[in-house]
Design a protein around this motif. Structure first.
Motif, PDB file in Angstrom:
ATOM      1  N   ASN A  53      35.695  49.306  52.255  1.00 46.28           N
ATOM      2  CA  ASN A  53      35.614  47.848  52.116  1.00 46.28           C
ATOM      3  C   ASN A  53      35.461  47.501  50.633  1.00 46.28           C
ATOM      4  O   ASN A  53      34.356  47.281  50.145  1.00 46.28           O
ATOM      5  CB  ASN A  53      34.430  47.306  52.923  1.00 46.28           C
ATOM      6  N   VAL A  54      36.580  47.488  49.914  1.00 44.88           N
ATOM      7  CA  VAL A  54      36.581  47.162  48.489  1.00 44.88           C
ATOM      8  C   VAL A  54      37.465  45.947  48.266  1.00 44.88           C
ATOM      9  O   VAL A  54      38.449  45.732  48.973  1.00 44.88           O
ATOM     10  CB  VAL A  54      37.075  48.345  47.625  1.00 44.88           C
ATOM     11  N   LEU A  55      37.122  45.147  47.256  1.00 47.44           N
ATOM     12  CA  LEU A  55      37.871  43.926  46.977  1.00 47.44           C
ATOM     13  C   LEU A  55      38.745  44.042  45.733  1.00 47.44           C
ATOM     14  O   LEU A  55      39.669  43.261  45.552  1.00 47.44           O
ATOM     15  CB  LEU A  55      36.900  42.752  46.805  1.00 47.44           C
ATOM     16  N   SER A  56      38.461  45.012  44.873  1.00 42.64           N
ATOM     17  CA  SER A  56      39.125  45.059  43.564  1.00 42.64           C
ATOM     18  C   SER A  56      40.487  45.734  43.577  1.00 42.64           C
ATOM     19  O   SER A  56      41.232  45.631  42.606  1.00 42.64           O
ATOM     20  CB  SER A  56      38.224  45.762  42.548  1.00 42.64           C
ATOM     21  N   TYR A  57      40.833  46.439  44.669  1.00 41.86           N
ATOM     22  CA  TYR A  57      42.153  47.081  44.722  1.00 41.86           C
ATOM     23  C   TYR A  57      42.594  47.252  46.171  1.00 41.86           C
ATOM     24  O   TYR A  57      41.796  47.184  47.106  1.00 41.86           O
ATOM     25  CB  TYR A  57      42.139  48.431  43.995  1.00 41.86           C
ATOM     26  N   PHE A  58      43.902  47.484  46.339  1.00 41.57           N
ATOM     27  CA  PHE A  58      44.458  47.737  47.668  1.00 41.57           C
ATOM     28  C   PHE A  58      44.444  49.223  48.004  1.00 41.57           C
ATOM     29  O   PHE A  58      44.274  49.609  49.152  1.00 41.57           O
ATOM     30  CB  PHE A  58      45.896  47.220  47.761  1.00 41.57           C
ATOM     31  N   GLY A  59      44.685  50.059  46.988  1.00 41.43           N
ATOM     32  CA  GLY A  59      44.747  51.489  47.234  1.00 41.43           C
ATOM     33  C   GLY A  59      44.461  52.285  45.982  1.00 41.43           C
ATOM     34  O   GLY A  59      44.526  51.765  44.864  1.00 41.43           O
ATOM     35  N   VAL A  99      44.888  48.873  35.110  1.00 43.21           N
ATOM     36  CA  VAL A  99      43.608  48.964  34.404  1.00 43.21           C
ATOM     37  C   VAL A  99      42.510  48.992  35.444  1.00 43.21           C
ATOM     38  O   VAL A  99      42.472  48.135  36.336  1.00 43.21           O
ATOM     39  CB  VAL A  99      43.404  47.767  33.442  1.00 43.21           C
ATOM     40  N   CYS A 100      41.625  49.966  35.368  1.00 44.07           N
ATOM     41  CA  CYS A 100      40.508  50.094  36.320  1.00 44.07           C
ATOM     42  C   CYS A 100      41.010  50.101  37.767  1.00 44.07           C
ATOM     43  O   CYS A 100      40.483  49.389  38.633  1.00 44.07           O
ATOM     44  CB  CYS A 100      39.490  48.971  36.121  1.00 44.07           C
ATOM     45  N   ASP A 101      42.055  50.893  38.013  1.00 42.70           N
ATOM     46  CA  ASP A 101      42.616  51.068  39.358  1.00 42.70           C
ATOM     47  C   ASP A 101      43.156  49.786  39.959  1.00 42.70           C
ATOM     48  O   ASP A 101      43.161  49.600  41.178  1.00 42.70           O
ATOM     49  CB  ASP A 101      41.575  51.677  40.311  1.00 42.70           C
ATOM     50  N   ARG A 102      43.617  48.886  39.100  1.00 45.29           N
ATOM     51  CA  ARG A 102      44.222  47.648  39.585  1.00 45.29           C
ATOM     52  C   ARG A 102      45.472  47.353  38.779  1.00 45.29           C
ATOM     53  O   ARG A 102      45.494  47.529  37.563  1.00 45.29           O
ATOM     54  CB  ARG A 102      43.230  46.483  39.482  1.00 45.29           C
ATOM     55  N   ASP A 103      46.540  46.924  39.477  1.00 48.09           N
ATOM     56  CA  ASP A 103      47.789  46.590  38.803  1.00 48.09           C
ATOM     57  C   ASP A 103      47.781  45.130  38.377  1.00 48.09           C
ATOM     58  O   ASP A 103      47.355  44.247  39.137  1.00 48.09           O
ATOM     59  CB  ASP A 103      48.979  46.830  39.737  1.00 48.09           C
ATOM     60  N   PHE A 104      48.281  44.878  37.169  1.00 48.24           N
ATOM     61  CA  PHE A 104      48.390  43.522  36.646  1.00 48.24           C
ATOM     62  C   PHE A 104      49.843  43.250  36.260  1.00 48.24           C
ATOM     63  O   PHE A 104      50.459  44.032  35.528  1.00 48.24           O
ATOM     64  CB  PHE A 104      47.503  43.337  35.409  1.00 48.24           C
ATOM     65  N   ILE A 116      39.739  38.868  36.597  1.00 53.84           N
ATOM     66  CA  ILE A 116      39.624  39.135  38.028  1.00 53.84           C
ATOM     67  C   ILE A 116      39.182  37.889  38.777  1.00 53.84           C
ATOM     68  O   ILE A 116      39.694  37.567  39.857  1.00 53.84           O
ATOM     69  CB  ILE A 116      38.623  40.283  38.284  1.00 53.84           C
ATOM     70  N   LYS A 117      38.242  37.171  38.207  1.00 54.94           N
ATOM     71  CA  LYS A 117      37.756  35.949  38.847  1.00 54.94           C
ATOM     72  C   LYS A 117      38.875  34.930  39.008  1.00 54.94           C
ATOM     73  O   LYS A 117      39.002  34.278  40.042  1.00 54.94           O
ATOM     74  CB  LYS A 117      36.616  35.350  38.021  1.00 54.94           C
ATOM     75  N   ALA A 118      39.704  34.799  37.978  1.00 56.37           N
ATOM     76  CA  ALA A 118      40.806  33.841  38.025  1.00 56.37           C
ATOM     77  C   ALA A 118      41.892  34.274  39.007  1.00 56.37           C
ATOM     78  O   ALA A 118      42.420  33.465  39.768  1.00 56.37           O
ATOM     79  CB  ALA A 118      41.399  33.667  36.636  1.00 56.37           C
ATOM     80  N   LEU A 119      42.236  35.575  39.004  1.00 52.42           N
ATOM     81  CA  LEU A 119      43.290  36.074  39.879  1.00 52.42           C
ATOM     82  C   LEU A 119      42.864  36.066  41.340  1.00 52.42           C
ATOM     83  O   LEU A 119      43.694  35.852  42.229  1.00 52.42           O
ATOM     84  CB  LEU A 119      43.694  37.488  39.462  1.00 52.42           C
ATOM     85  N   ASP A 120      41.599  36.330  41.592  1.00 52.43           N
ATOM     86  CA  ASP A 120      41.122  36.428  42.965  1.00 52.43           C
ATOM     87  C   ASP A 120      40.547  35.130  43.503  1.00 52.43           C
ATOM     88  O   ASP A 120      39.945  35.100  44.569  1.00 52.43           O
ATOM     89  CB  ASP A 120      40.053  37.524  43.072  1.00 52.43           C
ATOM     90  N   LYS A 121      40.720  34.066  42.741  1.00 49.09           N
ATOM     91  CA  LYS A 121      40.195  32.775  43.189  1.00 49.09           C
ATOM     92  C   LYS A 121      40.877  32.373  44.489  1.00 49.09           C
ATOM     93  O   LYS A 121      42.095  32.327  44.583  1.00 49.09           O
ATOM     94  CB  LYS A 121      40.426  31.706  42.122  1.00 49.09           C
ATOM     95  N   SER A 122      40.101  32.113  45.489  1.00 44.54           N
ATOM     96  CA  SER A 122      40.642  31.806  46.812  1.00 44.54           C
ATOM     97  C   SER A 122      40.129  30.457  47.303  1.00 44.54           C
ATOM     98  O   SER A 122      39.152  29.917  46.784  1.00 44.54           O
ATOM     99  CB  SER A 122      40.237  32.892  47.810  1.00 44.54           C
ATOM    100  N   PRO A 123      40.759  29.905  48.344  1.00 40.23           N
ATOM    101  CA  PRO A 123      40.268  28.672  48.947  1.00 40.23           C
ATOM    102  C   PRO A 123      38.878  28.904  49.544  1.00 40.23           C
ATOM    103  O   PRO A 123      38.460  30.051  49.724  1.00 40.23           O
ATOM    104  CB  PRO A 123      41.296  28.385  50.058  1.00 40.23           C
ATOM    105  N   LYS A 131      38.600  43.798  27.830  1.00 47.95           N
ATOM    106  CA  LYS A 131      37.693  42.901  27.118  1.00 47.95           C
ATOM    107  C   LYS A 131      37.422  41.647  27.928  1.00 47.95           C
ATOM    108  O   LYS A 131      36.327  41.068  27.879  1.00 47.95           O
ATOM    109  CB  LYS A 131      38.278  42.548  25.754  1.00 47.95           C
ATOM    110  N   ASN A 132      38.427  41.192  28.683  1.00 46.10           N
ATOM    111  CA  ASN A 132      38.296  39.948  29.458  1.00 46.10           C
ATOM    112  C   ASN A 132      38.356  40.217  30.959  1.00 46.10           C
ATOM    113  O   ASN A 132      38.711  39.325  31.735  1.00 46.10           O
ATOM    114  CB  ASN A 132      39.431  38.989  29.069  1.00 46.10           C
ATOM    115  N   PHE A 133      38.001  41.441  31.371  1.00 45.58           N
ATOM    116  CA  PHE A 133      38.249  41.886  32.738  1.00 45.58           C
ATOM    117  C   PHE A 133      37.612  40.985  33.791  1.00 45.58           C
ATOM    118  O   PHE A 133      38.270  40.560  34.749  1.00 45.58           O
ATOM    119  CB  PHE A 133      37.758  43.327  32.914  1.00 45.58           C
ATOM    120  N   ASN A 134      36.338  40.689  33.650  1.00 45.59           N
ATOM    121  CA  ASN A 134      35.640  39.904  34.677  1.00 45.59           C
ATOM    122  C   ASN A 134      36.238  38.511  34.842  1.00 45.59           C
ATOM    123  O   ASN A 134      36.423  38.028  35.967  1.00 45.59           O
ATOM    124  CB  ASN A 134      34.152  39.793  34.334  1.00 45.59           C
ATOM    125  N   GLN A 135      36.572  37.865  33.713  1.00 48.84           N
ATOM    126  CA  GLN A 135      37.158  36.529  33.782  1.00 48.84           C
ATOM    127  C   GLN A 135      38.546  36.573  34.418  1.00 48.84           C
ATOM    128  O   GLN A 135      38.919  35.679  35.193  1.00 48.84           O
ATOM    129  CB  GLN A 135      37.262  35.907  32.382  1.00 48.84           C
TER     130      GLN A 135
END
Length: 225
Positions: A149-155, A6-11, A58-65, A52-56
């Motif tokens: 330099n993008v954060l939402s996908y690898f490729g 979804v939106c060029d990102r695998d889930f 992504i925020k949860a999956l990309d949560k980092s130290p 519908k819940n995309f932003n939430q």
């Protein structure tokens, strides 16, 4: 393992059936989306729920130290980070230290230096490996690459244009994981969607692709740049 783009990102996702449920619920566990539902779910519904819940999500999956100002990674190796004000904008690696020479002690400026360095290293890596990968896929046409330099996908792949975009952040990861992403994008020259045949091709040409991608998604670096 189920994977949907979804939106060029695998889930990664899992569906749990509970007939007693009246509603469909979505939660995140172990870097995976869990759908609890009383009935079967189609791909279109799953995609719409993710959107519908995309932003939430992504925020949860990309949560980092918390960010670390003392370390930085290159090809899976951790280096001590040293920033030095200089009359040059350049990166040098000496032993276990990653030196960033910069004309301005400014976060955005330094990020551009690191991004440029990662892009050059990725380009070298691609040039070294692409002919072997093209041979495995039996591809003869030329491929254009871009590094962003993008954060939402690898490729990202544009099959009709014979073009692949790679995220410069990939340079932080072990080369084996970088290869898995490049193979993934090559797969899109044959299959635009993430169907069964797409993943069968990847498992054939890149054994343990599923396992490799699963591990990659769980790696979180806390570099400042």
């Amino acid at each position: 393992m189920n994977i949907i783009r979804v939106c060029d990102r695998d889930f990664n996702y899992e569906i749990i059936y509970k007939r007693g449920n009246k509603n469909i619920y979505l939660r995140i566990k172990d870097n995976k989306l869990i759908f609890t539902t009383p009935r079967p779910l189609g791909d279109d519904f799953i995609k719409s729920m993710i959107l519908k819940n995309f932003n939430q999500i992504i925020k949860a999956l990309d949560k980092s130290p918390p960010l670390s100002e003392n370390t930085i990674h290159l090809f899976g190796v951790s280096y001590k980070l040293q920033i030095i004000q200089s009359n040059l904008n350049v990166v040098r690696i000496v032993d276990d230290t990653f030196y960033i020479h910069t004309t301005k002690i400014d976060t955005n400026h330094i990020q551009k230096i690191v991004t440029s360095f990662y892009a050059s290293k990725l380009e070298e890596f691609v040039e070294l490996n692409q002919q072997h990968i093209k041979n495995k896929f039996n591809i003869e046409f030329n491929i254009e690459y871009d590094y962003k330099n993008v954060l939402s996908y690898f490729g990202e792949c544009f099959p009709n244009r014979h073009k692949i975009i790679l995220a410069t952040k990939l340079c932080k990861y072990d080369k084996y994981y970088i290869l898995s992403v490049i193979y993934h994008e090559f797969g899109h020259f044959f299959y635009k969607n993430h169907g069964t045949e797409f993943y069968m091709l990847l498992e054939k040409l890149f054994p343990n692709y599923y396992k490799t991608q699963s591990i990659l998604r769980k790696i979180k670096y806390n570099d400042a740049f």
